[in-house]
Design an enzyme around this catalytic site. Structure first.
Site, PDB file in Angstrom:
ATOM      1  N   ASP A   1      -5.657  -5.642   5.007  1.00 22.14           N
ATOM      2  CA  ASP A   1      -6.291  -4.457   4.628  1.00 22.14           C
ATOM      3  C   ASP A   1      -7.213  -4.800   3.423  1.00 22.14           C
ATOM      4  OD1 ASP A   1      -7.035  -1.111   3.810  1.00 22.14           O
ATOM      5  OD2 ASP A   1      -6.256  -1.400   6.233  1.00 22.14           O
TER       6      ASP A   1
ATOM      7  N   HIS B   1      -7.619   2.209  -0.130  1.00 19.10           N
ATOM      8  CA  HIS B   1      -7.302   2.103   1.191  1.00 19.10           C
ATOM      9  C   HIS B   1      -5.788   1.250   1.390  1.00 19.10           C
ATOM     10  CE1 HIS B   1      -7.545   1.514   5.810  1.00 19.10           C
ATOM     11  NE2 HIS B   1      -7.873   2.615   5.623  1.00 19.10           N
TER      12      HIS B   1
ATOM     13  N   SER C   1      -6.073   5.465  10.468  1.00 20.46           N
ATOM     14  CA  SER C   1      -5.623   4.388   9.585  1.00 20.46           C
ATOM     15  C   SER C   1      -4.123   4.887   9.043  1.00 20.46           C
ATOM     16  CB  SER C   1      -6.529   4.021   8.154  1.00 20.46           C
ATOM     17  OG  SER C   1      -7.511   3.356   8.542  1.00 20.46           O
TER      18      SER C   1
END
Length: 337
Positions: A107, A140, A291
């Site tokens: 990621d 994130h 996600s």
């Protein structure tokens, strides 16, 4: 980095991926080649269409693909799956129990956080795999990491950064990261990003890289496209594609992709987790997207894999005989976070 549109897909202009076997066949269109971790990126002569060259190479039996652009999936225009929001501190104390399960988190990286400040896995995380601090999706990976360590207490994360602070990366970076895992494959792999392909078909080099991780369960987000168009890597055979339900656990979240290729779903709206310490954020955030539904499913499988091989654990978590199903979203995996 440059991006251009090819139909409904995004690609790096003038680039195709292949292996060494196709280099001579592509030589007449080639300006330069960059090779790393078993992946060749051919930089094409100016004016050459990478989609046309990909078709040409595939017709002759070569594994090739335009260098597709992938993005993390809080992105959705007009809904809650757009950006993180500050939230109060979340009570979580890492337990003493240690799990032997490793989750690969590919990621935007992971930042320092009190939840894992004393963990062995974070001590092994390199500076290159630290989370981005600037950009629309900075944090994130850190948010995902919090969902994973709460969903599977004691688990270790193996972090590979392939997305920038805006949540953007490409197929070449992802395939290379997967190739680096072959010697020590994780039991579970969390892939909370993706995109469409130029022809709607599976990207072969990405499919090959995941298939080589034979004992790993790959869990990928179905995308925040609100459509049934296959989204990769989630739509690859053997990968668990995860969509999102709303807070009722009855309906599809309005941003979630859906369709027969989606295997599982989990809550995806206004989840709370670890985050960066910056501006108005004090290390915690609320965020929405497939996600994060993906991390709930990956965490549930990793937790079940304490006592089972990972693939058996996935079958247990996603058993349609004992778990409710949501139309076009597959098996529901509720969250206890």
């Amino acid at each position: 980095m440059d991006i251009e549109r090819a139909g409904e897909a995004l690609i790096r202009p003038g680039q195709i991926l292949t292996d060494r076997s196709a280099l001579s066949a592509a030589a007449r269109w080639t300006q330069a080649v960059s090779e790393a971790d078993g992946v060749c990126v051919i930089h094409l002569t100016s004016g050459v269409d990478p989609c046309e060259i990909t078709r040409e190479l595939r017709e002759h039996g070569f594994r090739a693909s335009p260098n597709h652009v992938f993005a993390g999936q809080p992105l959705f225009f007009g809904g809650p799956a757009t950006r993180p929001f500050p939230c109060p501190p979340i009570s979580h104390r890492p337990g003493r129990a240690r799990s032997q399960v490793v989750v690969g988190l590919v990621d935007s990286g992971v930042a320092a956080h009190r939840w894992w400040s004393d963990s062995d896995w974070y001590a092994r995380t390199s500076a290159e795999d630290a989370d981005a601090t600037e950009g629309s999706q900075a944090g994130h990976g850190t948010f995902l990491a919090g969902l994973l360590v709460r969903g599977a207490p004691g688990v270790s994360l193996r972090v590979s950064r392939v997305l920038d602070g805006d949540g953007v990366g490409d197929e070449a970076s992802v395939v290379r990261a997967l190739h680096r895992m072959r010697d020590r494959p994780p039991q579970v792999l969390n892939l909370s990003f993706g995109g469409h392909t130029f022809d709607g078909r599976p990207p072969p080099l990405l499919a090959d890289a995941l298939a080589e991780l034979t004992d790993t369960v790959a869990v990928a987000c179905a995308g925040n496209t609100a459509s049934d168009r296959p989204f990769y890597p989630a739509a690859l055979a053997g990968t668990i594609a995860v969509g999102a339900v709303d807070h009722t656990l009855e309906r599809r979240a309005p941003f979630s992709a859906h369709g027969s290729w989606v295997d599982a779903c989990a809550p995806g709206e206004w989840l709370t987790s670890s985050f960066l310490e910056r501006g108005e954020f004090a290390g915690y955030a609320s965020w929405s997207g497939t996600s994060f539904a993906t991390a709930i499913v990956a965490g549930a499988i990793a937790d079940a894999a304490r006592d089972l091989p990972a693939k058996e654990a996935a079958l247990r978590v996603l058993d349609p005989q004992v778990t409710r199903q949501i139309p076009d979203l597959g098996v529901l995996v509720p969250s206890n976070l």
